[in-house]
Design an enzyme around this catalytic site. Sequence first.
Site, PDB file in Angstrom:
ATOM      1  CG  ASP A  38       7.709 -59.963 -47.509  1.00  0.00           C
ATOM      2  OD1 ASP A  38       7.772 -59.411 -48.619  1.00  0.00           O
ATOM      3  OD2 ASP A  38       8.349 -59.554 -46.513  1.00  0.00           O
ATOM      4  CB  THR A  64      12.038 -54.234 -45.549  1.00  0.00           C
ATOM      5  OG1 THR A  64      12.286 -55.332 -46.423  1.00  0.00           O
ATOM      6  CG2 THR A  64      13.243 -54.018 -44.649  1.00  0.00           C
ATOM      7  CB  ALA A  94      16.268 -59.337 -56.986  1.00  0.00           C
ATOM      8  CE1 TYR A 143      20.760 -55.442 -51.087  1.00  0.00           C
ATOM      9  CE2 TYR A 143      22.140 -53.967 -52.368  1.00  0.00           C
ATOM     10  CZ  TYR A 143      20.962 -54.666 -52.208  1.00  0.00           C
ATOM     11  OH  TYR A 143      19.976 -54.581 -53.174  1.00  0.00           O
TER      12      TYR A 143
END
Length: 311
Positions: free
Chosen positions: A31, A35, A114, A145
Amino acid sequence: MRCLVTGGSGFLGSHLVDRLVAEGHTVVAMDNFVTGSRENLGHYEGDTRVQVVEKDASEPFDVEGDVDFVFHFASPASPKDFVRIPLAVIKAGSYATHNALELAERKGAKFMVASTSEVYGDPLVHPQPESYWGNVNPNGPRSCYDEAKRYAEAVTAVYRDHYGVDTRIVRFFNTYGPRMRLDDGRVVPNFVSQALRGEPLTVYGDGSQTRSFGYYEDIIDGVYRLAMSDVQDPVNLGTHEERTILEFAKAVIEATGSTSEIIHVDAAIDDPQQRHPDITRATTLLGWEPSTPLAEGLAKTIAYFRASMGK
Ligand code: UDP
């Protein structure tokens, strides 16, 4: 298995890590904490089953040792982030997906990306089956996005069809639950935190737009089933708990016992008007079905936000 989860300290990433560990696997959780939050995996401090690595997946990266499964879950996912950090969003879907696929190929690992209901854009078909190609603005406020996730699926298909990587594509619809960031700007944390503070709930536009809400536990169960299956086609994971946003605001007020009022503010540009998944594929191929009613999931989520807000 030894798994890599990019975005492993994020909302869905960290819940996936928990599930993988519960199933007896070990995890490298990567990570960049743009976020994600360290707290989400804080319960593995000193636990050798989970190794937390701070790295940005959109820069080329390697992982030492064997990797059996790469789950590429790293990405900001709130429309607020699409305006705040658009380059991080577009790179997470594009460069980072490419890097994660390259690693999977090098390691001979399986791969899951994802993806999202946003690949359908503002859909003209209801409910949305995986076969629908979508209605997407290529250069609007959500494009960083939507188009990056569409690219993510495309590059995944290239590695699947031309480089022999065994891939999975999961398309998440709106998913909620504990570990969402209180200030992430999405409708669940916004409405719940506004209700708990006694502030007005801000409905964008007239509130007639719909979303279908899935509780994270059900959705992560679908992810695990998909990982263990041999289904390479995209799979929607979501629920039939479709509500207008105005109905959802009322549900949050009732569930929190709040005295907050509802106010209407400017509608968001390119806001999808109706979103509801066709989950026939997941039901048929994975034997999966969501089982948490909205009221139950919402109550658990409210309890989480109450605790983190000290309310
Ligand atoms: N929304 C709203 N008020 C808020 C936040 C969101 O009315 O404070 C609406 C938003 O316009 C959208 C829906 O709720 O129609 C879901 O928004 P969210 O940001 O959760 O994610 P999206 O599904 O749009 O990606």
